[in-house]
Write a protein that holds these residues in place. Structure first.
Motif, short mmCIF file in Angstrom:
data_model
loop_
_atom_site.label_atom_id
_atom_site.label_comp_id
_atom_site.label_asym_id
_atom_site.label_seq_id
_atom_site.Cartn_x
_atom_site.Cartn_y
_atom_site.Cartn_z
N PHE A 62 0.83 -1.19 0.00
CA PHE A 62 0.00 0.00 0.00
C PHE A 62 0.87 1.25 0.00
O PHE A 62 1.89 1.32 0.68
CB PHE A 62 -0.92 0.02 1.22
N MET A 63 0.47 2.24 -0.78
CA MET A 63 1.21 3.50 -0.83
C MET A 63 1.05 4.27 0.48
O MET A 63 -0.04 4.32 1.05
CB MET A 63 0.71 4.37 -1.98
N GLU A 64 2.13 4.86 0.94
CA GLU A 64 2.10 5.74 2.10
C GLU A 64 1.83 7.16 1.61
O GLU A 64 2.49 7.65 0.68
CB GLU A 64 3.43 5.70 2.84
N MET A 65 0.86 7.83 2.24
CA MET A 65 0.40 9.12 1.72
C MET A 65 0.57 10.24 2.73
O MET A 65 0.61 10.03 3.95
CB MET A 65 -1.08 9.03 1.30
N GLY A 66 0.65 11.46 2.21
CA GLY A 66 0.59 12.68 3.02
C GLY A 66 -0.31 13.68 2.31
O GLY A 66 -0.51 13.58 1.09
#
Length: 580
Positions: A446-450
């Motif tokens: 899963f992509m880590e997002m901000g």
């Protein structure tokens, strides 16, 4: 630009519904015009300010490696249903249907849409990191829109979203954005603070708000004058008392307090410090079954010192209190046998959970409600008069004078207006929407997002709240609709005045100065009043008498008096001031 070609629509009086300074001055200066509740036309003068904000934001975002795109204002509900926000967000989310009865939303933000883009476009770790941003119209259906652009329903926001392989990379992207934001706000020329903010359910410390300092600000900013510590009120930490609980000295006694239902009134009546009183806050939490029906309700009594206020964010993080609500009157009466205003932990009708703030836990001989109308109890002590609380926790907001958590002094509080926020999201949206990529090991991750937001249209209002006087707005150079205004006096009567104004205007334009020439032939008083109201920072007045002396008059918007400057030197003076 010449004023006769522009649309200048100043007002002597603000509309009756304008409450705060920025709202009044933006309306009077002809920068915005109200179309509906919380909805405004951005008039030419105001739009120039907004475009300057956008330009600075765009330059720094591009410099930081972000890539601009635009996402639709109207978005399919399906994406919002994937994350659950279509149902959870509440009435602030404007839901609409098209002619085919399909559900859509008018975007208040775009996490769902940008995550959908990422899951379609990003397949491999080799494509990461990515940061996508837009400057776009948003809509939030505020229950009570007010304060002009400070709390409108339709607004322009810059929202950016970073995508990374893992937490370390996401934290690095966060720091890049936090640095870019500091550059952006430095360029605006405003006094601001970057303060630590609560990260909500995500947890961790990667959340900062950017607050423009203004006495009229809605937010309380906590900081230590002797260090770098700064946080918003929700995040700021009140340290546990260092001293142990004092020994009981007084006997417990019920005292009459007729009509005195607040700690302040009770302290005044009994002639004691407010800090010796304890306030009772009653909360409830509901256990729901799969159908959403309440199967059990737990009532909680929170005890805080009378001079302290509850921090709802901290309370919501306590075990069992995640979804608390304030108890109903029937719930209160069932447990205390009394109406609110005289509540306390002694003599309860039904058991409940008692949580004491850390300051209350070390108090002795304190005062609380007697669970009887018009009565309180003084001389209350833990252990002797009632059992120790079920647990002790940090429940309160900090106050000025509290010790700074970093040990470098005491805390101070000032007001601010939030205009930006940087926030680490983790996998909250990527998991909900199955946004994955193939990592170096060939396995999906899963992509880590901000996410990173700036209130484009809120920022000019915040700037005005910080920079104004009784004459009008005082813009920083970077935000002013025009940086320089040329004010010729009676150019229709004096050919030398018109010629000098035209010459200086052409010279400044050629030098790239954002200048407006007021060629409306207004009386000097009316002309000066307009530009002082609008807030153009640099003004050059050209008059026949001064020209005969070989000078013009220069005045900064903050200057009390004008300065005479030789005609041959005024262009270079303006350029040097703008460069400074």
């Amino acid at each position: 630009m010449k004023a006769s070609q522009f649309l200048i629509s100043t007002l002597k009086e603000a509309p009756a519904d304008a409450e705060v300074v920025s709202h009044k001055l933006m309306m009077r200066a002809g920068m915005i015009k109200k179309l509906g509740a919380g909805i405004y036309n951005y008039m030419p003068m105001g739009l120039r300010v907004i475009r300057k904000v956008e330009a600075i934001v765009r330059e720094e975002m591009n410099r930081a490696g972000a890539v601009e795109l635009t996402m639709p204002v109207v978005q399919p509900a399906e994406l919002w249903q994937e994350t659950g926000r279509f149902d959870k967000m509440g009435p602030e989310l404007l839901r609409i249907k098209d002619r085919h009865d399909r559900d859509y939303v008018v975007q208040p933000t775009s996490e769902e849409v940008v995550t959908d883009i990422a899951r379609q476009e990003i397949k491999s770790y080799k494509q990461l990191p990515k940061n996508l941003y837009q400057i776009q119209t948003k809509f939030r259906d505020e229950r009570r829109p007010r304060f002009g652009l400070m709390r409108g329903r339709e607004f322009i926001m810059k929202d950016a979203y970073s995508f990374d392989r893992d937490q370390d990379a996401a934290k690095a992207s966060y720091q890049v954005m936090a640095g870019a934001y500091r550059k952006i706000f430095d360029r605006f020329g405003l006094r601001y603070r970057a303060v630590a903010a609560d990260s909500g359910a995500i947890g961790g410390d990667l959340s900062e708000e950017f607050q423009v300092i203004a006495a009229t600000g809605e937010d309380a900013i906590v900081y230590c004058p002797g260090s770098e510590y700064a946080a918003n009120m929700e995040k700021a930490e009140a340290l546990a008392p260092a001293a142990p609980r004092a020994v009981a000295q007084a006997a417990m006694e019920k005292v009459a307090t007729p009509g005195k239902s607040t700690c302040e009134d009770v302290a005044a009546l009994l002639n004691v410090p407010l800090s010796t009183t304890v306030k009772s806050l009653v909360l409830s939490t509901d256990v729901l079954d799969e159908k959403g029906n309440v199967t059990k309700t737990q009532v909680w009594l929170l005890l805080l010192r009378g001079d302290h206020d509850m921090n709802e964010v901290k309370v919501g993080k306590l075990p069992g209190l995640a979804d608390f609500r304030f108890a109903t009157v029937p719930e209160i009466e069932a447990h205390f046998g009394c109406k609110p205003g005289y509540l306390g932990p002694i003599g309860l009708k039904q058991p409940l959970k008692i949580v004491a703030d850390r300051d209350v836990a070390v108090m002795a001989d304190w005062i609380c409600g007697a669970n009887e109308e018009d009565f309180h109890i003084r001389g209350v002590n833990w252990g002797r008069d009632l059992p120790e609380p079920d647990f002790v926790a940090a429940l309160r907001n900090v106050v000025a004078g509290d010790a700074s958590p970093d040990g470098k002094g005491v805390l101070a509080i000032e007001r601010g207006i939030e205009v930006g926020h940087v926030f680490y999201l983790g996998t909250k949206y990527s998991k909900a929407m199955n946004a994955t990529f193939l990592d170096v090991n060939g396995k999906p991750q899963f992509m880590e997002m901000g996410c990173y937001g700036i209130g484009i249209t809120r920022l000019p209002a915040a700037a005005i709240e910080q920079n104004h006087d009784d004459k009008g707005i005082i813009w920083p150079d970077a935000l002013a609709p025009f940086t320089v205004v040329l004010c010729p006096i009676s150019p229709d009567r004096f050919a030398d005045v018109k010629a000098a104004a035209d010459t200086l205007y052409a010279e400044l334009l050629a030098a790239g100065v954002d200048v407006i020439l007021d060629d409306r032939n207004e009386r000097p008083g009316a002309m000066f009043a307009d530009w002082e109201l609008i807030g153009v920072p640099h003004r050059v007045t050209i008059g026949d008498r001064a020209l005969k002396e070989g000078v013009v008059e220069y005045q900064h918007r903050r200057d009390a008096e004008a300065t005479k400057v030789p005609v041959a030197e005024i262009a270079s003076l303006i350029r040097s001031k703008l460069q400074a």
